[in-house]
Write a protein that holds these residues in place. Sequence first.
Motif, PDB file in Angstrom:
ATOM      1  N   UNK A 189       5.266  19.724 109.803  1.00  0.00           N
ATOM      2  CA  UNK A 189       6.052  18.698 110.478  1.00  0.00           C
ATOM      3  C   UNK A 189       7.458  19.168 110.807  1.00  0.00           C
ATOM      4  N   UNK A 190       7.791  20.420 110.455  1.00  0.00           N
ATOM      5  CA  UNK A 190       9.146  20.909 110.697  1.00  0.00           C
ATOM      6  C   UNK A 190       9.196  21.848 111.898  1.00  0.00           C
TER       7      UNK A 190
ATOM      8  N   UNK B 257       7.588  40.414 115.529  1.00  0.00           N
ATOM      9  CA  UNK B 257       8.687  40.470 116.496  1.00  0.00           C
ATOM     10  C   UNK B 257      10.019  40.459 115.760  1.00  0.00           C
ATOM     11  N   UNK B 258      11.001  41.158 116.339  1.00  0.00           N
ATOM     12  CA  UNK B 258      12.354  41.123 115.781  1.00  0.00           C
ATOM     13  C   UNK B 258      13.231  40.164 116.573  1.00  0.00           C
ATOM     14  N   UNK B 259      12.610  39.345 117.410  1.00  0.00           N
ATOM     15  CA  UNK B 259      13.405  38.365 118.159  1.00  0.00           C
ATOM     16  C   UNK B 259      13.489  37.058 117.368  1.00  0.00           C
ATOM     17  N   UNK B 260      14.353  36.163 117.824  1.00  0.00           N
ATOM     18  CA  UNK B 260      14.408  34.858 117.179  1.00  0.00           C
ATOM     19  C   UNK B 260      13.132  34.116 117.565  1.00  0.00           C
ATOM     20  N   UNK B 261      12.341  33.745 116.587  1.00  0.00           N
ATOM     21  CA  UNK B 261      11.065  33.088 116.890  1.00  0.00           C
ATOM     22  C   UNK B 261      11.162  31.621 116.463  1.00  0.00           C
ATOM     23  N   UNK B 262      10.679  30.737 117.312  1.00  0.00           N
ATOM     24  CA  UNK B 262      10.665  29.301 116.997  1.00  0.00           C
ATOM     25  C   UNK B 262       9.253  28.857 116.654  1.00  0.00           C
ATOM     26  N   UNK B 263       9.146  28.048 115.633  1.00  0.00           N
ATOM     27  CA  UNK B 263       7.844  27.511 115.229  1.00  0.00           C
ATOM     28  C   UNK B 263       7.922  25.985 115.251  1.00  0.00           C
ATOM     29  N   UNK B 264       6.937  25.370 115.849  1.00  0.00           N
ATOM     30  CA  UNK B 264       6.806  23.910 115.806  1.00  0.00           C
ATOM     31  C   UNK B 264       5.578  23.638 114.956  1.00  0.00           C
ATOM     32  N   UNK B 265       5.780  23.231 113.705  1.00  0.00           N
ATOM     33  CA  UNK B 265       4.660  23.117 112.757  1.00  0.00           C
ATOM     34  C   UNK B 265       4.066  21.711 112.807  1.00  0.00           C
TER      35      UNK B 265
ATOM     36  N   UNK C  78      -1.535  17.946 116.936  1.00  0.00           N
ATOM     37  CA  UNK C  78      -2.775  18.705 116.902  1.00  0.00           C
ATOM     38  C   UNK C  78      -2.553  20.183 116.596  1.00  0.00           C
ATOM     39  N   UNK C  79      -1.419  20.725 116.937  1.00  0.00           N
ATOM     40  CA  UNK C  79      -1.291  22.179 116.929  1.00  0.00           C
ATOM     41  C   UNK C  79       0.015  22.695 116.339  1.00  0.00           C
ATOM     42  N   UNK C  80      -0.055  24.003 116.024  1.00  0.00           N
ATOM     43  CA  UNK C  80       1.164  24.750 115.708  1.00  0.00           C
ATOM     44  C   UNK C  80       1.535  25.487 116.984  1.00  0.00           C
ATOM     45  N   UNK C  81       2.810  25.429 117.353  1.00  0.00           N
ATOM     46  CA  UNK C  81       3.215  26.188 118.539  1.00  0.00           C
ATOM     47  C   UNK C  81       4.325  27.155 118.174  1.00  0.00           C
ATOM     48  N   UNK C  82       4.189  28.362 118.727  1.00  0.00           N
ATOM     49  CA  UNK C  82       5.135  29.436 118.405  1.00  0.00           C
ATOM     50  C   UNK C  82       5.750  29.916 119.716  1.00  0.00           C
ATOM     51  N   UNK C  83       7.065  30.060 119.710  1.00  0.00           N
ATOM     52  CA  UNK C  83       7.720  30.551 120.919  1.00  0.00           C
ATOM     53  C   UNK C  83       8.586  31.766 120.591  1.00  0.00           C
ATOM     54  N   UNK C  84       8.372  32.855 121.330  1.00  0.00           N
ATOM     55  CA  UNK C  84       9.311  33.973 121.236  1.00  0.00           C
ATOM     56  C   UNK C  84      10.125  33.920 122.518  1.00  0.00           C
ATOM     57  N   UNK C  85      11.375  33.496 122.380  1.00  0.00           N
ATOM     58  CA  UNK C  85      12.209  33.249 123.558  1.00  0.00           C
ATOM     59  C   UNK C  85      12.437  34.542 124.334  1.00  0.00           C
ATOM     60  N   UNK C  86      12.353  34.451 125.615  1.00  0.00           N
ATOM     61  CA  UNK C  86      12.674  35.590 126.466  1.00  0.00           C
ATOM     62  C   UNK C  86      11.577  36.643 126.524  1.00  0.00           C
ATOM     63  N   UNK C  87      10.599  36.595 125.624  1.00  0.00           N
ATOM     64  CA  UNK C  87       9.574  37.647 125.592  1.00  0.00           C
ATOM     65  C   UNK C  87       8.465  37.320 126.591  1.00  0.00           C
TER      66      UNK C  87
END
Length: 733
Positions: A125-126, A162-170, A206-215
């Motif tokens: 949920x975070x 990845x060594x980039x800032x990664x965002x996770x929507x749990x 429903x899902x986990x979403x992961x974003x690697x910005x700019x990649x």
Amino acid sequence: MIFLIHFFKPSTMTNFYPKALKQAVFAVFAVLLCSTLKAQQITKIAPGVWKIVYGEQEKIKPSDFKEAADETAMSKLPGGTETPDILKDIKFNVLNSGVIAELAMDPTERFYGFGLQVNTFEQKGLRREIRTNSQIIGNIGFSHAPMPFYISSKGYGVLVNSSRYVNFYMGSQHKLNEGQPKSDDNGNSSASTANALYNRQGRSSANVEIQVKGARGIEILVFEGPTMKNVMERYNLFSGGGALPPLWGLGFKYRAKNTFTEKEVLDFSSYFRDNHIPCDMFGLEPGWQSAAYSCSYIWNKDKYPTPDSLISIMTDRNYKLSLWEHAYVHPTSPIFASISPFSGNYKVWNGAVPDFSLPKTRSIFGDYHSNTFIKKGISSFKLDECDGAYYDEAGGEWSYPDIAQFPSGMDGEQMRQQFGLLYQKTLLDEYKKENTRSMMEVRASYLFASPYNAALYTDMYSHGDFVKMIINSGFSGVNWSPEVRDIKSEEDLIRRLQTAAMSSHMNVNCWFLKNLPWYQFNREKNNKDELLPNAKELEQKVKKLIETRMSLIPYLYAAFADYHYKGIPPFRAMVMDYPEDKEVWKLDNQYMMGENIMCAPFIDGASTRDVYFPKGTWYDFNTNKKYEGGKKYSITMSLAEFPMFVKEGTILPLAKPVEYITPTTVFDITCKVYGTVDTQPVHLFEDNSTNFDYQQNKYTWLNLGWKNSKGSVVRDGKQVKKLYNIVKWEKVD
Ligand code: GAL
């Protein structure tokens, strides 16, 4: 639109496609912007570790710096043959803002990890923003050792390489086309009242979403279970196996005031020996250097006129010496000229920022440290400031900016994530060349850090968060040091010292205190020599407490050997050992230390707290009082008692405390045998304890057993010199 995705070694990926084909692929991606693509090929890269790649790969990835995996040990773990379900249905998407991966999530699933998270434990949920930063701003995922790696209660781990800032929507967001959100494990669906909203119910997308910005692409590794503990074992072994500290590294450590001179250090250090208070390591803070912000790595000759003699006297007194530093190289440093061409294009505090991803840079920095310090007898370094406080320092100079460029091709963003890890590697490699183990302190780390002998620390100071960080360290492959420094009261001092004693690294950091904190904990009064009336009484309590830590060292050392050889985190959440027990799913103030001891620290003035005991019988470490598990008890403990509970069936090896550990130390051990049920096989680990000879099979396991009211010791291995002498057996019923 469905694409076939092919898999390559990260390093060869970018050279694999001819240029024209690459351009064509980009063009297609541009046209398909916002369309969801499905990956179809999956490769197994080690026993139970699977890789899926999508799109244009980053040139430099965390795995490029990884130590070799212990595949033999990994292959002994259960599972490892069937493609994990989670991999079969990952969806990928490239937007203008970066690459997105979408993974299925079961509404009853829970998540843990993301590295050394500070103020959260269960992560469902975070939204997590994985970014290294010394200031832990809010609760968004920043930390000293954040990691794009989470572990699911369903028994798998997902790591973004990845060594980039990664965002996770749990499961923190709901899509319009998702339909009605599924209920979570408490039966909550979406919030529709203010109460539900503020109680954060219905976090169950429903899902986990992961974003690697700019990649424009992503590589995901999936670690198999079947249990969460197995996931972490696999991750630690894949990283190279957990770090085995030198035995002295588990002893008590003291860092003295920043302003101390050589003479003051010598005078002060005799305190521990004169009073027979255990202390293994003595740390010098910034004042030992001629320039500290940035660093010259030269002794300050006015304050430290004869450093060789200081090292030799301290060594004779059986102290290991540790030097504070950071990696920003001052213009007066002997390595400034040689390292500048291998540094980033921005300065920090007027110093050069070495690009430690390059072997040449590591050798310039490493050789200098080896010749100037390591070969002369410095046993450890405290690697400060490698996290950067850039984010909330509008003035900037606390770190290099994200727009920095480094000779390797890394930018400031990638370097910030990797910097602490590469810095550790640079110096630990030098110790390895000398066949000497170190145990360092470091303020930043990242993926695949498990084999590095270092403990993370911070400038923050919440005792509750410190306990959470011990717990989260088990999901991260790092050691955490809940160091003691600012103290509010006698009670705060003792409770914090207990927590430090129940961690990997027992450190008291008095960089701003002239006198011992147990002589006066108030900073101002301490520095004015206004000592507490009961200072000597307090000293005896502290002595006893440190001695308890010393008695646990053989037990802890065996837990670290299990970390090294089997990948088992020595400090870990209760949910790892008792995954089926609902009561521990969110339990973030108790943890396992090794296989047999549960710790439940008292914090913030509490002398009574709830302690939950999982199934089985447990014994109070202090009084031997028994607790039947499967229940919560309200426990009251005096300051003299350690909040530790021992599992029934344990043979607990307790050592007669020593004042310091040398290569000739032999511990006298009393084995305490708890309970009437069959004892579990318990072992101790014997090796040279200071070098890497154990990697040449020079070690012995001592298997301790208890049958027909008699103890037995079976030695199995090649280590000739004994570390332990089993002198006594004691039955606890
Ligand atoms: C901080 C560090 C402290 C202390 C201090 C000295 O960055 O976290 O432990 O070493 O620097 O300046």
